[in-house]
Motif scaffolding. Sequence first.
Motif, mmCIF file in Angstrom:
data_model
loop_
_atom_site.group_PDB
_atom_site.id
_atom_site.type_symbol
_atom_site.label_atom_id
_atom_site.label_comp_id
_atom_site.label_asym_id
_atom_site.label_seq_id
_atom_site.Cartn_x
_atom_site.Cartn_y
_atom_site.Cartn_z
ATOM 1 N N ASP A 102 -37.416 16.190 -28.864
ATOM 2 C CA ASP A 102 -37.757 17.238 -27.880
ATOM 3 C C ASP A 102 -38.173 18.537 -28.598
ATOM 4 O OD1 ASP A 102 -37.224 15.563 -25.787
ATOM 5 O OD2 ASP A 102 -35.208 16.374 -25.408
ATOM 6 N N PHE A 103 -37.415 18.863 -29.613
ATOM 7 C CA PHE A 103 -37.732 20.094 -30.359
ATOM 8 C C PHE A 103 -39.086 19.957 -31.072
ATOM 9 C CE2 PHE A 103 -37.372 22.927 -34.075
ATOM 10 C CZ PHE A 103 -37.262 24.128 -33.399
ATOM 11 N N LEU A 104 -39.325 18.786 -31.661
ATOM 12 C CA LEU A 104 -40.598 18.534 -32.333
ATOM 13 C C LEU A 104 -41.742 18.573 -31.324
ATOM 14 C CD1 LEU A 104 -39.755 15.765 -34.966
ATOM 15 C CD2 LEU A 104 -40.311 18.155 -35.389
ATOM 16 N N ASP A 105 -41.522 18.086 -30.113
ATOM 17 C CA ASP A 105 -42.567 18.151 -29.076
ATOM 18 C C ASP A 105 -42.909 19.605 -28.759
ATOM 19 O OD1 ASP A 105 -42.814 15.420 -28.924
ATOM 20 O OD2 ASP A 105 -41.481 15.207 -27.185
ATOM 21 N N GLU A 106 -41.886 20.445 -28.664
ATOM 22 C CA GLU A 106 -42.119 21.871 -28.414
ATOM 23 C C GLU A 106 -42.898 22.492 -29.576
ATOM 24 O OE1 GLU A 106 -38.642 24.229 -27.433
ATOM 25 O OE2 GLU A 106 -37.866 22.597 -26.192
ATOM 26 N N ILE A 107 -42.477 22.103 -30.773
ATOM 27 C CA ILE A 107 -43.168 22.641 -31.969
ATOM 28 C C ILE A 107 -44.613 22.178 -31.975
ATOM 29 C CG2 ILE A 107 -43.306 22.485 -34.479
ATOM 30 C CD1 ILE A 107 -40.269 22.536 -34.543
ATOM 31 N N ILE A 108 -44.867 20.919 -31.602
ATOM 32 C CA ILE A 108 -46.232 20.382 -31.586
ATOM 33 C C ILE A 108 -47.095 21.211 -30.633
ATOM 34 C CG2 ILE A 108 -47.637 18.409 -30.856
ATOM 35 C CD1 ILE A 108 -45.401 16.602 -31.938
ATOM 36 N N VAL A 109 -46.545 21.487 -29.434
ATOM 37 C CA VAL A 109 -47.300 22.275 -28.454
ATOM 38 C C VAL A 109 -47.598 23.652 -29.028
ATOM 39 C CG1 VAL A 109 -47.170 23.361 -26.182
ATOM 40 C CG2 VAL A 109 -46.421 20.998 -26.462
ATOM 41 N N ASP A 110 -46.579 24.299 -29.556
ATOM 42 C CA ASP A 110 -46.784 25.648 -30.112
ATOM 43 C C ASP A 110 -47.698 25.612 -31.328
ATOM 44 O OD1 ASP A 110 -45.202 26.749 -28.173
ATOM 45 O OD2 ASP A 110 -43.408 26.945 -29.429
ATOM 46 N N TYR A 111 -47.511 24.599 -32.151
ATOM 47 C CA TYR A 111 -48.325 24.488 -33.368
ATOM 48 C C TYR A 111 -49.789 24.222 -32.994
ATOM 49 C CZ TYR A 111 -49.481 23.312 -38.206
ATOM 50 O OH TYR A 111 -50.027 23.275 -39.455
ATOM 51 N N ASP A 112 -49.986 23.391 -32.007
ATOM 52 C CA ASP A 112 -51.336 23.106 -31.527
ATOM 53 C C ASP A 112 -51.983 24.397 -31.000
ATOM 54 O OD1 ASP A 112 -53.485 21.352 -30.974
ATOM 55 O OD2 ASP A 112 -52.882 21.256 -28.863
ATOM 56 N N LYS A 113 -51.202 25.158 -30.246
ATOM 57 C CA LYS A 113 -51.686 26.441 -29.719
ATOM 58 C C LYS A 113 -52.031 27.395 -30.848
ATOM 59 C CE LYS A 113 -50.207 30.164 -26.683
ATOM 60 N NZ LYS A 113 -49.092 30.760 -25.947
ATOM 61 N N VAL A 114 -51.161 27.454 -31.862
ATOM 62 C CA VAL A 114 -51.396 28.344 -33.020
ATOM 63 C C VAL A 114 -52.665 27.905 -33.750
ATOM 64 C CG1 VAL A 114 -50.500 29.011 -35.281
ATOM 65 C CG2 VAL A 114 -49.006 29.066 -33.300
ATOM 66 N N ILE A 115 -52.852 26.604 -33.913
ATOM 67 C CA ILE A 115 -54.047 26.108 -34.615
ATOM 68 C C ILE A 115 -55.314 26.489 -33.827
ATOM 69 C CG2 ILE A 115 -55.287 24.013 -35.265
ATOM 70 C CD1 ILE A 115 -52.633 22.828 -36.149
ATOM 71 N N ARG A 116 -55.272 26.294 -32.478
ATOM 72 C CA ARG A 116 -56.432 26.659 -31.657
ATOM 73 C C ARG A 116 -56.714 28.162 -31.755
ATOM 74 N NH1 ARG A 116 -54.768 25.536 -26.486
ATOM 75 N NH2 ARG A 116 -53.155 24.113 -27.094
ATOM 76 N N GLU A 117 -55.659 28.941 -31.661
ATOM 77 C CA GLU A 117 -55.826 30.403 -31.773
ATOM 78 C C GLU A 117 -56.371 30.772 -33.153
ATOM 79 O OE1 GLU A 117 -52.090 32.223 -30.856
ATOM 80 O OE2 GLU A 117 -52.320 31.904 -28.703
ATOM 81 N N ASN A 118 -55.854 30.086 -34.157
ATOM 82 C CA ASN A 118 -56.304 30.332 -35.529
ATOM 83 C C ASN A 118 -57.798 30.002 -35.660
ATOM 84 O OD1 ASN A 118 -56.089 31.071 -38.216
ATOM 85 N ND2 ASN A 118 -55.484 29.033 -38.879
ATOM 86 N N LYS A 119 -58.228 28.856 -35.074
ATOM 87 C CA LYS A 119 -59.641 28.478 -35.112
ATOM 88 C C LYS A 119 -60.489 29.528 -34.389
ATOM 89 C CE LYS A 119 -59.213 23.446 -35.546
ATOM 90 N NZ LYS A 119 -59.397 22.151 -34.908
ATOM 91 N N GLU A 120 -59.979 29.943 -33.205
ATOM 92 C CA GLU A 120 -60.703 30.975 -32.446
ATOM 93 C C GLU A 120 -60.815 32.276 -33.252
ATOM 94 O OE1 GLU A 120 -58.792 31.523 -28.666
ATOM 95 O OE2 GLU A 120 -59.210 29.461 -28.032
ATOM 96 N N LEU A 121 -59.701 32.638 -33.868
ATOM 97 C CA LEU A 121 -59.710 33.870 -34.673
ATOM 98 C C LEU A 121 -60.635 33.737 -35.880
ATOM 99 C CD1 LEU A 121 -55.931 34.929 -34.554
ATOM 100 C CD2 LEU A 121 -57.866 36.060 -33.441
#
Length: 190
Positions: free
Chosen positions: A26-45
């Motif tokens: 469950d914790f890894l799933d949360e991290i995956i969602v946040d990490y995916d969001k961070v990666i997308r934001e990073n790509k956008e940035l």
Amino acid sequence: MVTPKDIHEKNFSEEKRGYSKDEVDDFLDEIIVDYDKVIRENKELLARIDALNAQLESYRGMENSLMHTMVTAHKAADDITEKAKRESEEMIENAQKEASTILNTADIRARAKMEAYEKEMADAEGKILAIRNVLMEFKNTVVDYSKELVDVVEELSIPETVKAKIEELEPTVPNFEEINAFSADAIVEE
């Protein structure tokens, strides 16, 4: 770089005294969602940074172009100013030369005319003097001729009627004093 898929597929070995597998998942799933969001934001940035860098390079190109244009314009203005200064100095110099030439030419012409007038005056004075001399000679000749004529008339035997006629005419004939008083100056002045 670790991707969200890598996190999701990661398997850990199980041990007796480990963490609860469901909680970790469950914790890894949360991290995956946040990490995916961070990666997308990073790509956008990163994309935004690339766009801003491109815009910055464009502005730098414009700045360089403007600087080059300003330097070129400044140089052109300096060249135009220098050229205008040279041309104005040349125009002033040419005008001064032309004025000097005109004045010299006018002076030469004026002197030539003065010399011509002085020569004409000298010629006229010479002619006037020659006329006076001719008149004086003519006067002297007329006076001498008149005296001779009077002498001849007196020596002739003139009949009394002719003598009387001559005496009648005598008042209209000028005497020798009047003829001598007559001068060439009077004729020339008239």
